[in-house]
Design an enzyme around this catalytic site. Structure first.
Site, PDB file in Angstrom:
ATOM      1  N   GLN A  54       0.780  -0.959  -0.118  1.00  0.00           N
ATOM      2  CA  GLN A  54       0.190  -0.305  -0.167  1.00  0.00           C
ATOM      3  C   GLN A  54       1.020   1.677  -0.206  1.00  0.00           C
ATOM      4  O   GLN A  54       2.017   0.906   0.838  1.00  0.00           O
ATOM      5  CB  GLN A  54      -0.421   0.249   1.185  1.00  0.00           C
ATOM      6  CG  GLN A  54      -1.924   1.318   1.492  1.00  0.00           C
ATOM      7  CD  GLN A  54      -2.916   0.956   2.689  1.00  0.00           C
ATOM      8  OE1 GLN A  54      -2.969   0.485   3.274  1.00  0.00           O
ATOM      9  NE2 GLN A  54      -3.573   2.272   2.934  1.00  0.00           N
ATOM     10  N   HIS A  60      -8.297   2.067  -1.396  1.00  0.00           N
ATOM     11  CA  HIS A  60      -8.703   2.293  -2.413  1.00  0.00           C
ATOM     12  C   HIS A  60      -8.788  -0.232  -2.291  1.00  0.00           C
ATOM     13  O   HIS A  60      -8.082  -0.383  -2.509  1.00  0.00           O
ATOM     14  CB  HIS A  60      -8.254   2.913  -3.740  1.00  0.00           C
ATOM     15  CG  HIS A  60      -6.795   2.544  -3.321  1.00  0.00           C
ATOM     16  ND1 HIS A  60      -6.246   2.818  -2.151  1.00  0.00           N
ATOM     17  CD2 HIS A  60      -6.087   1.557  -3.796  1.00  0.00           C
ATOM     18  CE1 HIS A  60      -4.687   2.893  -2.248  1.00  0.00           C
ATOM     19  NE2 HIS A  60      -4.762   1.973  -2.915  1.00  0.00           N
TER      20      HIS A  60
END
Ligand code: 5GP
Length: 117
Positions: free
Chosen positions: A94, A100
């Protein structure tokens, strides 16, 4: 107040992005550095940093995001084969700490590449 995330800046129109879809709860943009011929991101307007930061209060939002993934995949014509990826935490890859969902499609997925068959 904590600093705005990159995706909040995109949501607010302060950084340009190719927006494919938006509603009251989320936005869908093309990834700037695609890892598949079709690579889009579904991003909640609410800036949850990571999936693990979601709580019971976010149950409806998380369901909404998953339904939108299906709709967007159909819209993009990749509904027969696509992957949904959420990276949670730096060690998992990440880089933007605003939840997301990656939708990856229009590519050949190796059999068993996820270690499940
Ligand atoms: P993560 O690594 O956090 O799971 O995913 C972040 C994603 O955001 C990456 O795939 C990266 O290419 C994408 N990204 C980073 N900056 C931008 C940007 O400014 N615009 C767009 N459209 N995507 C971005």
């Amino acid at each position: 107040m904590s600093e705005e995330t990159l995706f909040t800046k995109i949501i607010n129109g302060n950084i340009p992005a190719e927006i494919l879809f938006e509603d009251d709860h989320c936005i869908c943009i093309r990834d700037i550095n695609p890892q598949a011929p079709t690579h889009v991101l579904v991003i909640p307007r609410k800036p949850l940093p990571r999936l693990v930061d979601a709580t019971e209060d976010d149950k409806a939002l998380l369901g909404h995001l998953m339904l939108k993934v299906g709709e967007i995949a159909r819209e993009l014509g990749i509904e027969r084969a696509f992957r949904v990826v959420i990276n949670n935490g730096e060690s998992a890859g990440q880089t933007v700490f605003h939840l997301h969902l990656h939708i990856l499609g229009n590519t050949t997925f190796d059999e068993g590449s996820l270690g499940i068959s």
